[in-house]
Write a protein that holds these residues in place. Structure first.
Motif, PDB file in Angstrom:
ATOM      1  N   LEU A   1      17.540  -2.336   8.612  1.00  0.00           N
ATOM      2  CA  LEU A   1      16.445  -2.939   7.855  1.00  0.00           C
ATOM      3  C   LEU A   1      16.841  -4.291   7.268  1.00  0.00           C
ATOM      4  O   LEU A   1      16.047  -5.235   7.267  1.00  0.00           O
ATOM      5  N   CYS A   2      18.064  -4.393   6.768  1.00  0.00           N
ATOM      6  CA  CYS A   2      18.528  -5.675   6.218  1.00  0.00           C
ATOM      7  C   CYS A   2      18.550  -6.750   7.307  1.00  0.00           C
ATOM      8  O   CYS A   2      18.125  -7.898   7.070  1.00  0.00           O
TER       9      CYS A   2
ATOM     10  N   ILE B   1      12.430  -3.239  -0.765  1.00  0.00           N
ATOM     11  CA  ILE B   1      11.914  -2.615   0.464  1.00  0.00           C
ATOM     12  C   ILE B   1      12.989  -1.777   1.130  1.00  0.00           C
ATOM     13  O   ILE B   1      12.742  -0.650   1.579  1.00  0.00           O
ATOM     14  N   CYS B   2      14.197  -2.301   1.186  1.00  0.00           N
ATOM     15  CA  CYS B   2      15.260  -1.685   1.986  1.00  0.00           C
ATOM     16  C   CYS B   2      15.702  -0.335   1.440  1.00  0.00           C
ATOM     17  O   CYS B   2      15.821   0.634   2.201  1.00  0.00           O
TER      18      CYS B   2
ATOM     19  N   ILE C   1       0.823  -1.208   0.000  1.00  0.00           N
ATOM     20  CA  ILE C   1       0.000   0.000   0.000  1.00  0.00           C
ATOM     21  C   ILE C   1       0.857   1.258   0.000  1.00  0.00           C
ATOM     22  O   ILE C   1       0.589   2.215  -0.736  1.00  0.00           O
ATOM     23  N   VAL C   2       1.910   1.265   0.807  1.00  0.00           N
ATOM     24  CA  VAL C   2       2.683   2.487   1.035  1.00  0.00           C
ATOM     25  C   VAL C   2       3.900   2.591   0.124  1.00  0.00           C
ATOM     26  O   VAL C   2       4.274   3.696  -0.294  1.00  0.00           O
ATOM     27  N   TRP C   3       4.559   1.471  -0.185  1.00  0.00           N
ATOM     28  CA  TRP C   3       5.848   1.486  -0.889  1.00  0.00           C
ATOM     29  C   TRP C   3       5.824   2.274  -2.205  1.00  0.00           C
ATOM     30  O   TRP C   3       6.691   3.134  -2.428  1.00  0.00           O
TER      31      TRP C   3
ATOM     32  N   LEU D   1      24.458  -6.564   0.867  1.00  0.00           N
ATOM     33  CA  LEU D   1      25.456  -5.707   0.219  1.00  0.00           C
ATOM     34  C   LEU D   1      24.837  -4.911  -0.926  1.00  0.00           C
ATOM     35  O   LEU D   1      25.145  -3.724  -1.115  1.00  0.00           O
ATOM     36  N   PHE D   2      23.965  -5.560  -1.675  1.00  0.00           N
ATOM     37  CA  PHE D   2      23.320  -4.878  -2.792  1.00  0.00           C
ATOM     38  C   PHE D   2      22.435  -3.736  -2.288  1.00  0.00           C
ATOM     39  O   PHE D   2      22.404  -2.644  -2.878  1.00  0.00           O
ATOM     40  N   SER D   3      21.726  -3.970  -1.191  1.00  0.00           N
ATOM     41  CA  SER D   3      20.841  -2.946  -0.632  1.00  0.00           C
ATOM     42  C   SER D   3      21.637  -1.761  -0.116  1.00  0.00           C
ATOM     43  O   SER D   3      21.330  -0.599  -0.427  1.00  0.00           O
TER      44      SER D   3
END
Length: 552
Positions: free
Chosen positions: A329-330, A294-295, A192-194, A352-354
């Motif tokens: 977050l991760c 998400i992150c 809903i928010v993302w 690492l990617f995030s």
């Protein structure tokens, strides 16, 4: 062999199994719709008549009682019921015993899905529609119901139902991606928010990091948020339908988004693995993708939000907070995935990617790698150019209907190079650390002999670009004096030339306290006064306008 059991019986059976949600929906909506409406109406006088302020206020706010625009608690309840109905209707997917039982029955998955989806709509729409009719009846008993108000109430109720369907379908889609109800709730909030956060993030980062950023209108990304995201559509539906101005665009966006999410949920339901029940994510292959998606925006949003709450002006702190948020977050997402601290390292690649993604985005904005602040179009590409010094609002009073008044008027072509050179001095100031923001801060370090000015570039391609710089006061004064030598520019600048003298019915004067007094003038006297004023503003010197206090 496929069972031929009636589809309606499947819906009735599902509703029976969810009797508690039906009761909760009926009670919550009853308290927030007819009960609240009666209490609200009781606060108004019984002898209201058209023309009175109380009557007008009640008529304006009455349609909003049907969808929550006039009572925010109802808005929250509509959204909460949508989430509850979705998670309870498809909760069988998150229980191994129930899922094996449902999949063992000779009923197609699409029929189970459709029956659960429709029962969730029925459990809300039946009580909501009944209570909406009761609210309209209460308004009629109060003597305020007219044909126009009845249409607005229907529009408001329609907006309330559409807003429920958008949130409800988004949560159904989220349920198809998870194997636990609690995780389904979290992912529902994300779905809903993302998208709303992502679309608003770009302009927020520009405003925070770029020192010459200026936008008079709502940025395009924020406008798209009202048409492409569940949260934006939900908010727009409640707001527009609550005041009787529901647009076709928002309604179409709600239908399209709901249909898209419904189709995606239906397709996922057809391939939903039976062994997914009890798992965090129903499809393990998308776990790292979800984590990254998400992150990155959540970490950047956290940095901007904390910056706004704490009033932090140093962008370096925003970068630090965002990077720290990405790490936290991760770790949090990996823990939800595995529920085991020993397995947190398992998703190190996506971590690492995030973190790398957050770092790259912050570097782009922090060090202005695109050259946003120092950009200026080649003069050969310029179609028109204008500027509006901050002090223009002191010199002139612009007509509200003219959008150019807030951005300055396009200068004559022969003066464009003069204004172009002034814009370049603004960029030089910016490179030396002097920005327009310095004039709006609550510090004493305000640059001397400078003032902020907004520049507008209209390119030959038709694109319009806005920038705000700090420019030298003396050079800006020279430019203004040169521009005021042009009669055409003066006629653009002064409001009197934007008016039709014969259509003016009265003229008022105001004192320094803003108190207006109407002049008792006949039609010929008003025209003569305006003609004299036009002559004065065409002959007044630039020094008087800039440094003096002209009476007009």
């Amino acid at each position: 062999m496929t069972s031929k059991i009636s589809f309606i019986k499947l819906i009735v059976q599902d509703i029976r199994h969810r009797g508690w949600t039906a009761a909760l929906s009926a009670i919550a909506l009853f308290l927030m719709m007819p009960v609240y409406t009666m209490l609200y109406l009781s606060t108004f006088s019984g002898s209201m008549k058209p023309g009175f302020s109380d009557y007008d206020h009640l008529v304006r706010s009455f349609p909003g009682l049907l969808n929550g625009h006039s009572i925010q608690t109802l808005t929250v309840i509509i959204a909460a019921l949508a989430v509850l109905m979705a998670l309870s209707g498809f909760g069988y997917l998150h229980s191994k015993e129930k899922l094996d039982f449902y999949h063992s029955l000779p009923v197609k998955r699409t029929r189970w899905f459709a029956s659960a989806y429709l029962s969730g709509l029925i459990l809300f729409m039946i009580p909501y529609t009944v209570y909406a009719v009761l609210i309209v009846s209460a308004g009629a008993s109060k003597g305020i119901m007219t044909a126009n108000l009845a249409v607005q109430c229907m529009q408001s109720a329609f907006g309330g139902i559409l807003s429920y369907i958008v949130i409800y379908t988004a949560c159904v889609f989220a349920s198809m991606l998870t194997g636990r109800t609690a995780i389904g709730l979290l992912l529902s909030l994300v779905v809903i928010v993302w998208p709303f956060i992502v679309l608003n993030l770009f302009s927020s980062l520009q405003l925070t990091f770029f020192k010459s950023y200026y936008d008079e209108a709502v940025p395009l990304s924020q406008q798209l948020a009202d048409y492409l995201t569940p949260l934006g559509i939900f908010s727009a539906l409640i707001t527009q339908s609550g005041i009787g101005e529901l647009s076709f665009g928002v309604s179409a966006a709600a239908v399209f988004t709901s249909a898209l999410l419904f189709t995606a949920a239906l397709l996922l339901n057809r391939i939903y693995p039976s062994e997914a029940a009890g798992n965090t994510v129903a499809f393990p292959a998308i776990s790292p993708i979800l984590k990254v998606l998400i992150c990155i925006p959540a970490a950047l949003f956290s940095g901007l939000m904390i910056q706004g709450l704490m009033g932090i002006s140093d962008v370096n702190w925003i970068c630090f907070i965002s990077l720290l948020a990405s790490v936290i977050l991760c770790i949090f997402i990996d823990f939800i995935y595995h529920m085991d601290l020993k397995l947190l390292r398992k998703g190190w690649k996506s971590t690492l990617f995030s973190i790398g993604g957050v770092t790259v985005i912050l570097c782009i904005f922090r060090f202005d790698l695109p050259g946003y602040d120092t950009w200026i179009p080649d003069i050969d590409r310029l179609e028109d150019m204008s500027f509006c010094p901050d002090s223009f609002t002191v010199y002139f009073s612009y007509p509200d209907s003219d959008p150019d008044s807030r951005l300055g008027y396009y200068v004559p072509e022969e003066d464009m190079e003069l204004l172009y050179a002034l814009a370049q001095t603004g960029i030089n100031h910016l490179e030396n650390g002097i920005t327009a923001d310095d004039f709006y801060s609550y510090t004493e370090d305000i640059p001397d002999n400078c003032l902020p000015a907004v520049f507008r570039y209209r390119l030959s391609s038709g694109r319009t670009v806005l920038r705000e710089y700090a420019v030298d006061y003396d050079k800006a004064e020279e430019v203004v004096k040169k521009l005021l030598e042009s009669d055409e520019y003066r006629k653009q600048l002064f409001p009197v030339f934007h008016m039709e003298g014969k259509q003016i019915s009265s003229i008022s004067l105001s004192d320094i306290y803003g108190r207006y007094e109407e002049l008792l003038l006949g039609k010929e006297q008003r025209i003569a006064l305006l003609d004299a004023y036009e002559k004065d503003v065409m002959e007044v010197s630039a020094d008087t306008l800039i440094s003096g206090k002209p009476i007009g």
